[in-house]
Design a protein around this motif. Structure first.
Motif, PDB file in Angstrom:
ATOM      1  N   ASP A 139       0.841  -1.208   0.000  1.00 51.12           N
ATOM      2  CA  ASP A 139       0.000   0.000   0.000  1.00 51.12           C
ATOM      3  C   ASP A 139       0.876   1.258   0.000  1.00 51.12           C
ATOM      4  O   ASP A 139       0.587   2.229  -0.722  1.00 51.12           O
ATOM      5  N   ALA A 140       1.956   1.247   0.782  1.00 48.53           N
ATOM      6  CA  ALA A 140       2.845   2.411   0.827  1.00 48.53           C
ATOM      7  C   ALA A 140       3.548   2.613  -0.506  1.00 48.53           C
ATOM      8  O   ALA A 140       3.693   3.753  -0.989  1.00 48.53           O
ATOM      9  N   GLY A 141       3.995   1.517  -1.102  1.00 43.86           N
ATOM     10  CA  GLY A 141       4.660   1.620  -2.391  1.00 43.86           C
ATOM     11  C   GLY A 141       3.765   2.226  -3.448  1.00 43.86           C
ATOM     12  O   GLY A 141       4.188   3.092  -4.236  1.00 43.86           O
ATOM     13  N   ARG A 142       2.503   1.813  -3.466  1.00 42.70           N
ATOM     14  CA  ARG A 142       1.552   2.362  -4.440  1.00 42.70           C
ATOM     15  C   ARG A 142       1.233   3.825  -4.122  1.00 42.70           C
ATOM     16  O   ARG A 142       1.143   4.670  -5.019  1.00 42.70           O
ATOM     17  N   ARG A 143       1.057   4.102  -2.834  1.00 35.37           N
ATOM     18  CA  ARG A 143       0.650   5.450  -2.427  1.00 35.37           C
ATOM     19  C   ARG A 143       1.725   6.481  -2.738  1.00 35.37           C
ATOM     20  O   ARG A 143       1.425   7.613  -3.142  1.00 35.37           O
ATOM     21  N   PHE A 144       2.994   6.086  -2.572  1.00 37.08           N
ATOM     22  CA  PHE A 144       4.091   7.037  -2.791  1.00 37.08           C
ATOM     23  C   PHE A 144       4.788   6.817  -4.141  1.00 37.08           C
ATOM     24  O   PHE A 144       5.835   7.398  -4.390  1.00 37.08           O
ATOM     25  N   HIS A 145       4.191   5.958  -4.973  1.00 41.03           N
ATOM     26  CA  HIS A 145       4.721   5.716  -6.317  1.00 41.03           C
ATOM     27  C   HIS A 145       6.188   5.291  -6.283  1.00 41.03           C
ATOM     28  O   HIS A 145       7.001   5.739  -7.090  1.00 41.03           O
ATOM     29  N   ASP A 146       6.506   4.426  -5.325  1.00 44.02           N
ATOM     30  CA  ASP A 146       7.862   3.888  -5.202  1.00 44.02           C
ATOM     31  C   ASP A 146       7.881   2.535  -5.930  1.00 44.02           C
ATOM     32  O   ASP A 146       7.377   1.528  -5.422  1.00 44.02           O
ATOM     33  N   ALA A 147       8.454   2.523  -7.140  1.00 44.89           N
ATOM     34  CA  ALA A 147       8.433   1.316  -7.966  1.00 44.89           C
ATOM     35  C   ALA A 147       9.155   0.159  -7.293  1.00 44.89           C
ATOM     36  O   ALA A 147       8.706  -0.998  -7.354  1.00 44.89           O
ATOM     37  N   ASP A 148      10.291   0.427  -6.635  1.00 47.89           N
ATOM     38  CA  ASP A 148      11.053  -0.637  -5.978  1.00 47.89           C
ATOM     39  C   ASP A 148      10.247  -1.292  -4.871  1.00 47.89           C
ATOM     40  O   ASP A 148      10.163  -2.525  -4.784  1.00 47.89           O
ATOM     41  N   LEU A 149       9.646  -0.488  -3.994  1.00 46.84           N
ATOM     42  CA  LEU A 149       8.879  -1.044  -2.886  1.00 46.84           C
ATOM     43  C   LEU A 149       7.639  -1.773  -3.397  1.00 46.84           C
ATOM     44  O   LEU A 149       7.279  -2.834  -2.886  1.00 46.84           O
ATOM     45  N   THR A 150       6.995  -1.228  -4.410  1.00 47.19           N
ATOM     46  CA  THR A 150       5.808  -1.881  -4.960  1.00 47.19           C
ATOM     47  C   THR A 150       6.150  -3.256  -5.511  1.00 47.19           C
ATOM     48  O   THR A 150       5.450  -4.243  -5.245  1.00 47.19           O
TER      49      THR A 150
END
Length: 536
Positions: A139-150
């Motif tokens: 959810d955090a990766g999607r919310r902050f548009h962090d491709a690596d975390l997503t």
């Protein structure tokens, strides 16, 4: 410095490493130290990467960039944990948590903290908490548009789904994460982690179609990056696993040796245990039991359970008691679906060899259920083979044949010549028990040729003994052996007479001679003799 940055931008990691190494970390900015740390992770060793990332952490902290400092702490925690330095990994995770708390506001670094907490939950066996943490990271990766975390969290969701038996969902999530890699959305270090984690997930459920596709993609990715050392060991391991399946055992052994060398070069000896286990399995099938035993011992020394391969080794050494005891321990302690997928085929083989047919039967059903849930052709082939072997051992050769025909078809479709040959040998034994000696000879001759092709000498020798026994035991004639095989399959005298085109009186005479030669008083005892002496 511009030259090093240019090399980095082009993905020439070795050139960037050389340029930044000549300058030395003292002359680098915090951002440059971040990049240098990534380059060292890709082409250098873990021991080199840690001080660079620690220096980057301090530089970010001194500059007041808490977000970047927390990111460095997360990277350090992940790298240290991967190399077995769990105390230091926990310390850096705690440091990252402190910085995130200091930041206060919602931020992507909280998502990375959730990702770290997922690993802690996995280590404690709390899959529900691991899934919750993976979802939070995603959810955090999607919310902050962090491709690596997503991508990393999507891959983690897939692995946890597979661990909990939700195979289709898990494989779909792995597919999702792999698309992000091949689309070029990720940083190089994270891309390598996603590649290897996804391939391991597919391999755990024997989805060798995905393993082959993704390993080829990983190999292309590795070759496109000059000087890359990280992830090349895993790539060699997976290539070796595919080669083993396809019967290229010499090539597989070379790949695992190469993988071990690369793990040593990277300063990560832990994964060498897997290469030792894989090597031991192939050496055992080749009949080099002493060398296989050494490999299994090395795997155990490095924390990798060598079972059920070691139990099968003991079985080959005619040490049935320790083999069964090891299988008993495995079956009692392994409850998760992934572990059951891994141990059931070998456990069933051991139990059948030790005449524990009724113990093996429910395990074959369990393996069939797991194969259906996973949608894996290889697991389905193993399940069908197990069912056929159980029926043959129980005396129902006719009942075993349909299962074995299906298994042979699936093994052939999966390009696994050794396993297809094992199934053909079992088909031949069924046909022998049913009195169809000509068809049995054709099946076993084909099986023997395949065993010789891959180098499975023990199985080739066993097949030869069934095709042309050097001498018939107990003084039996060839016709008496035919009668005995049909008796062992549960046939009555009238049925035997029909199948062999004999009179019932002649069948009764043959049976009387068999009883006398073998010094037995019942059909059951005669059948037991046939199984003990490899006539069925």
């Amino acid at each position: 410095m511009d030259t090093a940055a240019d090399h980095y931008t082009r993905g020439d990691w070795q050139a960037a490493y050389d340029a930044w190494s000549r300058t030395g970390p003292d002359g680098l900015s915090a951002a440059e130290l971040d990049c240098f740390g990534a380059v060292v992770e890709l082409v250098g060793t873990h021991d080199e990467a840690v001080p660079v990332l620690q220096r980057a952490f301090r530089a970010h902290l001194e500059a007041g960039d808490l977000h970047a400092a927390a990111g460095c702490a997360v990277r350090l925690s992940m790298g240290l944990a991967e190399h077995g330095e769990h105390a230091l990994a926990g310390g850096w995770a705690a440091r990252a948590a402190e910085l995130v708390d200091e930041i206060g506001a919602d931020c992507v670094e909280r998502g990375w903290m959730a990702f770290l907490m997922m690993f802690r939950a996995l280590g404690e066996g709390d899959l529900a908490e691991a899934r919750r943490m993976a979802d939070e990271a995603h959810d955090a990766g999607r919310r902050f548009h962090d491709a690596d975390l997503t991508a990393m969290s999507t891959c983690a969701q897939g692995r946890v789904s597979i661990m909990t038996g939700h195979f289709a969902e898990g494989l779909a999530q792995l597919d999702d994460s792999m698309v992000r890699v091949v689309a070029g959305e990720l940083s190089p270090v994270i891309a390598g982690h996603v590649y290897c984690t996804a391939i391991e997930g597919a391999q755990e459920v024997s989805d060798f179609g995905r393993v082959a596709e993704w390993t080829a993609a990983l190999e292309r990715w590795c070759q496109a990056q000059p000087g890359l050392l990280a992830f090349t060991g895993q790539c060699a391991v997976h290539r070796g696993q595919l080669m083993r399946l396809r019967g290229a055992w010499d090539s597989a052994l070379r790949e695992w040796s190469l993988a071990a060398e690369r793990y040593v070069a990277l300063g990560t000896p832990g994964p060498i245990g897997l290469t030792a286990l894989e090597t031991g399995d192939v050496l055992r099938l080749r009949g080099d039991l002493s060398a296989a035993d050494e490999c299994y011992q090395r795997a155990a020394d490095l924390g990798v359970d060598p079972q059920p391969g070691l139990a099968l080794l003991w079985l080959a050494q005619r040490r049935s008691s320790p083999a069964v005891a090891a299988v008993d321990r495995l079956l009692a302690s392994s409850t998760g679906p992934l572990e059951r997928c891994r141990i059931l085929p070998g456990s069933i083989e051991v139990l059948l060899a030790c005449d524990a047919v009724e113990r093996a039967r429910p395990l074959a059903l369990e393996l069939e259920s797991l194969a259906s849930a996973a949608g894996s052709a290889v697991l389905s082939a193993a399940a069908a083979q197990a069912h056929g072997a159980v029926e043959l051992a129980a005396g129902d050769a006719a009942g075993g044949l349909p299962y074995l025909r299906k298994a042979h078809q699936l093994w052939t479709q999966s390009s696994s010549p050794y396993d297809a040959a094992v199934t053909r040998l079992l088909i031949g034994r069924c046909l022998l028990a049913l009195g169809d000696t000509s068809s049995a000879e054709r099946e076993m001759t084909a099986a023997r040729a395949a065993f010789r092709q891959v180098g499975a000498a023990p199985m080739a020798d066993l097949t030869s003994s069934l095709l042309a026994p050097p001498s018939l035991p107990g003084g039996l004639t060839a016709r008496e052996v035919e009668v005995l095989r049909l008796v062992s399959s549960g046939r009555s005298n009238p049925q035997i007479a029909t199948e062999l085109v004999l009179s019932e009186k002649t069948v009764a005479r043959h049976l009387s001679n068999i009883f006398g030669k073998l010094d037995v008083a019942s059909r059951t005892a005669a059948a037991a003799y046939a199984y003990e002496h490899g006539l069925v």
